[in-house]
Design a protein around this motif. Structure first.
Motif, PDB file in Angstrom:
ATOM      1  N   PHE A 178    -103.171  30.890  33.074  1.00  0.00           N
ATOM      2  CA  PHE A 178    -103.151  32.172  33.780  1.00  0.00           C
ATOM      3  C   PHE A 178    -103.015  33.293  32.761  1.00  0.00           C
ATOM      4  O   PHE A 178    -102.123  33.260  31.897  1.00  0.00           O
ATOM      5  N   VAL A 179    -103.911  34.285  32.836  1.00  0.00           N
ATOM      6  CA  VAL A 179    -103.901  35.399  31.884  1.00  0.00           C
ATOM      7  C   VAL A 179    -103.895  36.719  32.650  1.00  0.00           C
ATOM      8  O   VAL A 179    -104.761  36.950  33.503  1.00  0.00           O
ATOM      9  N   VAL A 180    -102.925  37.561  32.356  1.00  0.00           N
ATOM     10  CA  VAL A 180    -102.899  38.916  32.897  1.00  0.00           C
ATOM     11  C   VAL A 180    -103.661  39.813  31.926  1.00  0.00           C
ATOM     12  O   VAL A 180    -103.279  39.949  30.765  1.00  0.00           O
ATOM     13  N   CYS A 181    -104.751  40.383  32.396  1.00  0.00           N
ATOM     14  CA  CYS A 181    -105.576  41.284  31.581  1.00  0.00           C
ATOM     15  C   CYS A 181    -105.218  42.712  31.970  1.00  0.00           C
ATOM     16  O   CYS A 181    -105.657  43.202  33.011  1.00  0.00           O
ATOM     17  N   ASP A 182    -104.408  43.368  31.160  1.00  0.00           N
ATOM     18  CA  ASP A 182    -103.903  44.698  31.492  1.00  0.00           C
ATOM     19  C   ASP A 182    -104.833  45.767  30.945  1.00  0.00           C
ATOM     20  O   ASP A 182    -104.687  46.217  29.807  1.00  0.00           O
ATOM     21  N   GLU A 183    -105.796  46.176  31.750  1.00  0.00           N
ATOM     22  CA  GLU A 183    -106.784  47.175  31.363  1.00  0.00           C
ATOM     23  C   GLU A 183    -107.362  46.879  29.970  1.00  0.00           C
ATOM     24  O   GLU A 183    -107.298  47.716  29.059  1.00  0.00           O
ATOM     25  N   PRO A 184    -107.925  45.693  29.778  1.00  0.00           N
ATOM     26  CA  PRO A 184    -108.332  45.261  28.443  1.00  0.00           C
ATOM     27  C   PRO A 184    -109.528  46.003  27.871  1.00  0.00           C
ATOM     28  O   PRO A 184    -109.847  45.838  26.697  1.00  0.00           O
ATOM     29  N   GLY A 208    -111.601  27.265  32.353  1.00  0.00           N
ATOM     30  CA  GLY A 208    -110.991  27.209  33.686  1.00  0.00           C
ATOM     31  C   GLY A 208    -109.842  28.184  33.853  1.00  0.00           C
ATOM     32  O   GLY A 208    -108.873  27.887  34.567  1.00  0.00           O
ATOM     33  N   LEU A 209    -109.939  29.338  33.231  1.00  0.00           N
ATOM     34  CA  LEU A 209    -108.846  30.311  33.264  1.00  0.00           C
ATOM     35  C   LEU A 209    -108.752  31.025  34.614  1.00  0.00           C
ATOM     36  O   LEU A 209    -109.738  31.149  35.343  1.00  0.00           O
ATOM     37  N   THR A 210    -107.565  31.493  34.906  1.00  0.00           N
ATOM     38  CA  THR A 210    -107.302  32.318  36.085  1.00  0.00           C
ATOM     39  C   THR A 210    -106.838  33.683  35.597  1.00  0.00           C
ATOM     40  O   THR A 210    -105.951  33.765  34.744  1.00  0.00           O
ATOM     41  N   TYR A 211    -107.437  34.750  36.121  1.00  0.00           N
ATOM     42  CA  TYR A 211    -107.118  36.097  35.656  1.00  0.00           C
ATOM     43  C   TYR A 211    -106.500  36.965  36.747  1.00  0.00           C
ATOM     44  O   TYR A 211    -106.925  36.923  37.903  1.00  0.00           O
ATOM     45  N   LEU A 212    -105.521  37.774  36.344  1.00  0.00           N
ATOM     46  CA  LEU A 212    -105.129  38.964  37.096  1.00  0.00           C
ATOM     47  C   LEU A 212    -105.668  40.114  36.272  1.00  0.00           C
ATOM     48  O   LEU A 212    -105.161  40.398  35.171  1.00  0.00           O
ATOM     49  N   PHE A 213    -106.721  40.776  36.759  1.00  0.00           N
ATOM     50  CA  PHE A 213    -107.456  41.768  35.977  1.00  0.00           C
ATOM     51  C   PHE A 213    -107.106  43.163  36.473  1.00  0.00           C
ATOM     52  O   PHE A 213    -107.512  43.568  37.565  1.00  0.00           O
ATOM     53  N   ILE A 214    -106.344  43.899  35.662  1.00  0.00           N
ATOM     54  CA  ILE A 214    -105.895  45.245  36.006  1.00  0.00           C
ATOM     55  C   ILE A 214    -106.837  46.257  35.372  1.00  0.00           C
ATOM     56  O   ILE A 214    -107.127  46.174  34.176  1.00  0.00           O
ATOM     57  N   ALA A 215    -107.321  47.219  36.153  1.00  0.00           N
ATOM     58  CA  ALA A 215    -108.301  48.161  35.597  1.00  0.00           C
ATOM     59  C   ALA A 215    -108.397  49.433  36.429  1.00  0.00           C
ATOM     60  O   ALA A 215    -107.977  49.477  37.588  1.00  0.00           O
ATOM     61  N   HIS A 216    -108.975  50.473  35.799  1.00  0.00           N
ATOM     62  CA  HIS A 216    -109.316  51.720  36.488  1.00  0.00           C
ATOM     63  C   HIS A 216    -110.777  51.725  36.908  1.00  0.00           C
ATOM     64  O   HIS A 216    -111.148  52.353  37.896  1.00  0.00           O
ATOM     65  N   ASP A 217    -111.613  51.055  36.125  1.00  0.00           N
ATOM     66  CA  ASP A 217    -113.061  51.087  36.336  1.00  0.00           C
ATOM     67  C   ASP A 217    -113.423  50.238  37.559  1.00  0.00           C
ATOM     68  O   ASP A 217    -113.489  49.009  37.487  1.00  0.00           O
ATOM     69  N   LEU A 218    -113.657  50.900  38.681  1.00  0.00           N
ATOM     70  CA  LEU A 218    -113.902  50.185  39.932  1.00  0.00           C
ATOM     71  C   LEU A 218    -115.204  49.394  39.894  1.00  0.00           C
ATOM     72  O   LEU A 218    -115.297  48.314  40.486  1.00  0.00           O
ATOM     73  N   ALA A 219    -116.212  49.913  39.212  1.00  0.00           N
ATOM     74  CA  ALA A 219    -117.482  49.195  39.122  1.00  0.00           C
ATOM     75  C   ALA A 219    -117.307  47.911  38.323  1.00  0.00           C
ATOM     76  O   ALA A 219    -117.854  46.859  38.677  1.00  0.00           O
TER      77      ALA A 219
END
Length: 327
Positions: A178-184, A208-219
């Motif tokens: 599990f990887v938290v991607c904080d606005e990478p 086979g990773l699982t992401y929590l992807f945090i971002a501003h870019d909605l597209a």
């Protein structure tokens, strides 16, 4: 994803901070950065998390993997309640949970070589030594698209995109699930962002990773995410499958966010339904009831009295709005 496995479960999670400034009546104020949030992250998926700056996205991500101590609520990782584990009890699980940080320069120690930066997690968890350690570092550099000969260089010798690749390699060093991607990608040039996103997608498929992807870019969130959650002032107001959310946003705040996405067709853009933004309330003193009511054109009396719970609007689509049943 054939079989749906719940890898991360967050239940009524809260993270509050005492503020050092803005005292009222001689007492410190409480900033409710994350306030009673519940959601699941399924194994192998990317759950996108969007919202305006200051809504609590980063705090939520860091609390989920226990970089911040939760104020209340529960966090389950692979069925294990990690909410109150000691650091010693948590250490074996930290290998399985990692984070990619927003600023690819500030998150790297400028005094350490790339080899030592990537090798540090291997040392901490005693996973490799000597020749095996060096081979693992070179393998990780190659995997993220860098040259294995870069192992003795320092962070300042790389571009922003390359430094972010180093951060990704460091996160992968311990074989996380599990990887938290904080606005990478937010600190990167637009031309580099797509490359990093493509790399993250390739790694997800390969490992086979699982992401929590945090971002501003909605597209970009729409492109990479299987599901998307929308945060506002410390609370989750809507969550749904990516295409469902973008095609049928229910919460007025979600509609506001999506209306801000540039539309290439001038005629369509002119017809876009926008919502007056209004002033964003302080997270220290949020409005009573629904926190979005001060900016919502649909607000009614009940909105100021009762905070709407997150309820099922459609299969796999939840929304926290008193008008949800009227759509």
């Amino acid at each position: 994803m054939n079989e749906i496995i719940n890898l991360v479960k967050v239940a009524n999670l809260k993270k509050h901070f005492l503020t050092d400034s803005g005292k009222r009546g001689g007492k410190q104020q409480m900033l409710k950065a994350v306030d009673d949030i519940s959601f699941n992250v399924f194994k192998g998926e990317t759950l996108g998390l969007v919202g305006e700056s200051g809504c609590g996205k980063t705090t939520l991500g860091r609390t989920v993997i226990r970089l911040y101590e939760p104020s209340n609520g529960q966090i389950f990782f692979d069925g294990i309640d990690i909410s109150h584990l000691s650091e010693k009890e948590l250490r074996p699980l930290r290998r399985r949970m990692q984070m990619i940080f927003q600023d690819p320069y500030a998150s790297l120690n400028a005094r350490m070589t790339v080899g030592d930066i990537i090798g540090e997690p291997l040392d901490i968890h005693q996973l490799a030594r000597g020749k095996q350690r060096r081979e693992r570092i070179e393998e990780l550099l190659t995997r993220v698209g860098l040259d294995s000969e870069h192992i003795n260089r320092y962070p300042h010798e790389f571009s922003g995109g390359q430094r972010q690749r180093i951060g990704i390699a460091r996160a992968l060093a311990v074989n996380p699930e599990f990887v938290v991607c904080d606005e990478p990608i937010s600190a990167l040039d637009v031309s580099i962002q797509a490359q990093v996103i493509n790399l993250l997608e390739e790694l997800q498929q390969e490992l086979g990773l699982t992401y929590l992807f945090i971002a501003h870019d909605l597209a970009m969130v729409r492109h990479i995410s299987h599901r998307v959650g929308v945060m506002y002032l410390g609370q989750l107001v809507e969550i749904a499958a990516s295409e469902e959310l973008y095609r049928n946003p229910v919460h007025p705040y979600t509609q506001l966010l999506l209306s801000a996405i540039p539309i290439p067709d001038p005629d369509a853009a002119g017809k876009a339904d926008t919502i007056p933004a209004g002033e964003i309330p302080s997270p220290v003193d949020p409005p009573s009831g629904c926190r979005f009511r001060t900016r919502c054109r649909y607000a009614r009396d009940i909105c100021s009295e009762i905070s709407p719970p997150l309820v099922d609007f459609a299969p796999g689509h939840q929304v926290a709005c008193h008008r949800a049943g009227e759509f």
